[in-house]
Design a protein around this motif. Structure first.
Motif, PDB file in Angstrom:
ATOM      1  N   ALA A  85      -6.911  -6.417  -4.603  1.00 37.23           N
ATOM      2  CA  ALA A  85      -7.270  -5.019  -4.369  1.00 37.23           C
ATOM      3  C   ALA A  85      -6.048  -4.196  -4.002  1.00 37.23           C
ATOM      4  O   ALA A  85      -5.871  -3.062  -4.479  1.00 37.23           O
ATOM      5  N   GLN A  86      -5.193  -4.754  -3.162  1.00 38.27           N
ATOM      6  CA  GLN A  86      -3.986  -4.033  -2.763  1.00 38.27           C
ATOM      7  C   GLN A  86      -3.059  -3.801  -3.953  1.00 38.27           C
ATOM      8  O   GLN A  86      -2.561  -2.690  -4.165  1.00 38.27           O
ATOM      9  N   SER A  87      -2.855  -4.825  -4.764  1.00 40.08           N
ATOM     10  CA  SER A  87      -1.909  -4.735  -5.871  1.00 40.08           C
ATOM     11  C   SER A  87      -2.384  -3.777  -6.948  1.00 40.08           C
ATOM     12  O   SER A  87      -1.634  -2.886  -7.385  1.00 40.08           O
ATOM     13  N   PHE A  88      -3.634  -3.938  -7.391  1.00 36.81           N
ATOM     14  CA  PHE A  88      -4.139  -3.056  -8.439  1.00 36.81           C
ATOM     15  C   PHE A  88      -4.398  -1.645  -7.909  1.00 36.81           C
ATOM     16  O   PHE A  88      -4.334  -0.677  -8.666  1.00 36.81           O
ATOM     17  N   GLY A  89      -4.672  -1.541  -6.603  1.00 41.62           N
ATOM     18  CA  GLY A  89      -4.805  -0.212  -6.013  1.00 41.62           C
ATOM     19  C   GLY A  89      -3.497   0.559  -6.079  1.00 41.62           C
ATOM     20  O   GLY A  89      -3.473   1.750  -6.414  1.00 41.62           O
ATOM     21  N   ARG A  90      -2.411  -0.124  -5.797  1.00 42.09           N
ATOM     22  CA  ARG A  90      -1.097   0.517  -5.898  1.00 42.09           C
ATOM     23  C   ARG A  90      -0.789   0.877  -7.345  1.00 42.09           C
ATOM     24  O   ARG A  90      -0.266   1.958  -7.634  1.00 42.09           O
ATOM     25  N   ALA A  91      -1.088  -0.040  -8.251  1.00 39.49           N
ATOM     26  CA  ALA A  91      -0.830   0.234  -9.667  1.00 39.49           C
ATOM     27  C   ALA A  91      -1.614   1.451 -10.137  1.00 39.49           C
ATOM     28  O   ALA A  91      -1.097   2.283 -10.903  1.00 39.49           O
ATOM     29  N   ALA A  92      -2.869   1.584  -9.677  1.00 40.83           N
ATOM     30  CA  ALA A  92      -3.686   2.733 -10.067  1.00 40.83           C
ATOM     31  C   ALA A  92      -3.107   4.035  -9.525  1.00 40.83           C
ATOM     32  O   ALA A  92      -3.095   5.064 -10.217  1.00 40.83           O
ATOM     33  N   ARG A  93      -2.599   4.005  -8.304  1.00 43.23           N
ATOM     34  CA  ARG A  93      -2.000   5.213  -7.733  1.00 43.23           C
ATOM     35  C   ARG A  93      -0.747   5.619  -8.486  1.00 43.23           C
ATOM     36  O   ARG A  93      -0.508   6.810  -8.737  1.00 43.23           O
ATOM     37  N   PHE A  94       0.064   4.646  -8.882  1.00 45.06           N
ATOM     38  CA  PHE A  94       1.258   4.959  -9.666  1.00 45.06           C
ATOM     39  C   PHE A  94       0.878   5.515 -11.038  1.00 45.06           C
ATOM     40  O   PHE A  94       1.522   6.428 -11.552  1.00 45.06           O
ATOM     41  N   ALA A  95      -0.184   4.956 -11.626  1.00 48.05           N
ATOM     42  CA  ALA A  95      -0.630   5.451 -12.931  1.00 48.05           C
ATOM     43  C   ALA A  95      -1.071   6.902 -12.842  1.00 48.05           C
ATOM     44  O   ALA A  95      -0.785   7.716 -13.727  1.00 48.05           O
ATOM     45  N   MET A  96      -1.774   7.249 -11.754  1.00 51.08           N
ATOM     46  CA  MET A  96      -2.195   8.632 -11.561  1.00 51.08           C
ATOM     47  C   MET A  96      -0.977   9.544 -11.412  1.00 51.08           C
ATOM     48  O   MET A  96      -0.911  10.628 -12.003  1.00 51.08           O
ATOM     49  N   ALA A  97      -0.003   9.111 -10.630  1.00 53.04           N
ATOM     50  CA  ALA A  97       1.193   9.917 -10.408  1.00 53.04           C
ATOM     51  C   ALA A  97       2.013  10.063 -11.691  1.00 53.04           C
ATOM     52  O   ALA A  97       2.626  11.114 -11.938  1.00 53.04           O
ATOM     53  N   ALA A 152      10.070  -0.561  -3.905  1.00 53.10           N
ATOM     54  CA  ALA A 152       9.581  -1.942  -3.835  1.00 53.10           C
ATOM     55  C   ALA A 152       8.102  -2.037  -4.184  1.00 53.10           C
ATOM     56  O   ALA A 152       7.660  -3.019  -4.796  1.00 53.10           O
ATOM     57  N   SER A 153       7.318  -1.025  -3.824  1.00 57.33           N
ATOM     58  CA  SER A 153       5.878  -1.055  -4.102  1.00 57.33           C
ATOM     59  C   SER A 153       5.595  -1.042  -5.592  1.00 57.33           C
ATOM     60  O   SER A 153       4.711  -1.748  -6.083  1.00 57.33           O
ATOM     61  N   ARG A 154       6.358  -0.244  -6.342  1.00 60.19           N
ATOM     62  CA  ARG A 154       6.155  -0.196  -7.793  1.00 60.19           C
ATOM     63  C   ARG A 154       6.544  -1.536  -8.421  1.00 60.19           C
ATOM     64  O   ARG A 154       5.848  -2.044  -9.296  1.00 60.19           O
ATOM     65  N   ARG A 155       7.658  -2.108  -7.954  1.00 62.22           N
ATOM     66  CA  ARG A 155       8.084  -3.408  -8.474  1.00 62.22           C
ATOM     67  C   ARG A 155       7.030  -4.470  -8.176  1.00 62.22           C
ATOM     68  O   ARG A 155       6.695  -5.299  -9.021  1.00 62.22           O
ATOM     69  N   TYR A 156       6.491  -4.436  -6.970  1.00 61.91           N
ATOM     70  CA  TYR A 156       5.471  -5.401  -6.559  1.00 61.91           C
ATOM     71  C   TYR A 156       4.224  -5.267  -7.423  1.00 61.91           C
ATOM     72  O   TYR A 156       3.671  -6.267  -7.913  1.00 61.91           O
ATOM     73  N   ALA A 157       3.758  -4.031  -7.642  1.00 61.84           N
ATOM     74  CA  ALA A 157       2.549  -3.814  -8.442  1.00 61.84           C
ATOM     75  C   ALA A 157       2.740  -4.312  -9.864  1.00 61.84           C
ATOM     76  O   ALA A 157       1.831  -4.916 -10.458  1.00 61.84           O
ATOM     77  N   ARG A 158       3.916  -4.087 -10.438  1.00 66.42           N
ATOM     78  CA  ARG A 158       4.181  -4.527 -11.810  1.00 66.42           C
ATOM     79  C   ARG A 158       4.282  -6.039 -11.897  1.00 66.42           C
ATOM     80  O   ARG A 158       3.779  -6.653 -12.839  1.00 66.42           O
ATOM     81  N   MET A 162       1.791  -8.526 -14.060  1.00 67.83           N
ATOM     82  CA  MET A 162       2.337  -9.485 -15.023  1.00 67.83           C
ATOM     83  C   MET A 162       1.845 -10.898 -14.703  1.00 67.83           C
ATOM     84  O   MET A 162       1.363 -11.632 -15.586  1.00 67.83           O
ATOM     85  N   ALA A 163       1.947 -11.299 -13.436  1.00 69.03           N
ATOM     86  CA  ALA A 163       1.527 -12.648 -13.048  1.00 69.03           C
ATOM     87  C   ALA A 163       0.035 -12.842 -13.252  1.00 69.03           C
ATOM     88  O   ALA A 163      -0.411 -13.916 -13.679  1.00 69.03           O
ATOM     89  N   SER A 164      -0.752 -11.808 -12.961  1.00 68.30           N
ATOM     90  CA  SER A 164      -2.201 -11.899 -13.129  1.00 68.30           C
ATOM     91  C   SER A 164      -2.572 -12.077 -14.595  1.00 68.30           C
ATOM     92  O   SER A 164      -3.422 -12.918 -14.936  1.00 68.30           O
TER      93      SER A 164
END
Length: 233
Positions: A85-97, A152-158, A162-164
C-alpha cells in the motif's frame, strides 16, 4: 488509446528479460485470461479479484482487426499489505503529479502478434513475447517512467513496482511450462476455448489465418509436377 497511456509520456524505462520452456503463443495466452490470478497469484493478484468477481473476469473485451483489448476489473477493497500500500500509494501520487494518471489505468492492450501494454499509472509496462523455437520463448518486460529519479521516494516506488512485476511473472513460469509439458505429451488433441477465453481464441484465429495464407502462397508458387509424357517429350 496508446496516446493516453503513461508510456506515451515516458522518457526512460527499466527492463528485465526471461526465457521459458514454452511456445510463444502458450506464454502469450497466460496473459490473456485473468482467472488464473486467484490460484497462481492469491496475494499479488488481489487488486484484480474479489468477492464480487472471484475469477477476475474483465469488465469488457474489445476486438480490433488482429488486435484485442480488455479492461481489468478493480477490486474496491483489495486490502493490500502495508508495504504494498505504501509503495503503490507513492507511485500513484507521483503519477498524479507527473500527469500520467490518464483514463486507461485498467486497460490492457494485446497488439498482434506478440506485444502487450498496460495503462496502469503506478506500474505501466509492456511485455513482448519472442519465439525462440517451437517449445521455447523469451519475454521482455519494460516498465516506463517519466523523468529521472529526483528523490529517494520516487526511486523506491519505481524499484518496488519493478520487483513486484518480476515476482508476479516468476509465479507464472511453472504453470506455463506445465501447460507446454501437457501439450508435448499429446494427451489432448483439442483445446476448447470458453467464453472467458475469447482473447485466446481471437489470437488463435489471427495466427491460423496467417498460417493458412502462408501455406496457400507456398502451394501456389511450388513447381508443378512434370508428367511422364512431358518428361519424355
Amino acid at each position: 488509446m496508446l496516446d493516453g497511456f503513461p508510456a506515451a509520456q515516458a522518457t526512460t524505462f527499466s527492463e528485465y528479460v526471461y526465457e521459458i520452456d514454452a511456445n510463444w503463443k502458450l506464454t502469450y495466452d497466460n496473459f490473456q485470461e485473468n482467472y488464473h490470478l486467484r490460484f497462481i497469484h492469491p496475494r499479488s493478484g488481489a487488486p484484480a479479484v474479489g468477492e464480487d468477481n472471484p475469477f477476475g473476469y474483465p469488465v469488457k473485451m474489445g476486438f480490433h482487426g488482429p488486435h484485442r483489448t480488455q479492461t481489468i476489473w478493480t477490486n474496491p477493497d483489495p486490502a493490500p499489505k502495508p508495504v504494498q500500500a505504501q509503495s503503490f500509494g507513492r507511485a500513484a501520487r507521483f503519477a498524479m503529479a507527473d500527469g500520467t494518471a490518464g483514463p486507461h489505468s485498467r486497460d490492457y492492450l494485446a497488439l498482434f502478434p506478440n506485444f502487450f501494454i498496460l495503462g496502469s499509472p503506478a506500474q505501466p509496462f509492456s511485455h513482448t513475447v519472442w519465439p525462440i523455437d517451437a517449445r521455447r520463448s523469451r519475454g521482455v518486460i519494460r516498465l516506463y517512467w517519466k523523468g529521472e529519479d529526483d528523490c529517494a521516494s520516487r526511486r523506491y516506488a519505481r524499484e518496488y513496482a519493478m520487483a513486484s512485476a518480476r515476482d508476479i511473472h516468476a509465479e507464472d513460469r511453472d504453470v506455463i511450462e506445465a501447460g507446454q509439458r501437457g501439450l508435448n505429451s499429446g494427451a489432448l488433441k483439442h483445446i476448447h476455448f470458453q467464453a472467458q477465453e475469447a482473447l485466446c481464441r481471437h489470437l488463435f484465429n489471427a495466427v491460423d489465418e496467417r498460417v493458412q495464407a502462408y501455406r496457400a502462397d507456398l502451394a501456389s508458387t511450388a513447381p508443378r509436377p512434370v508428367s511422364r509424357a512431358e518428361a519424355m517429350a
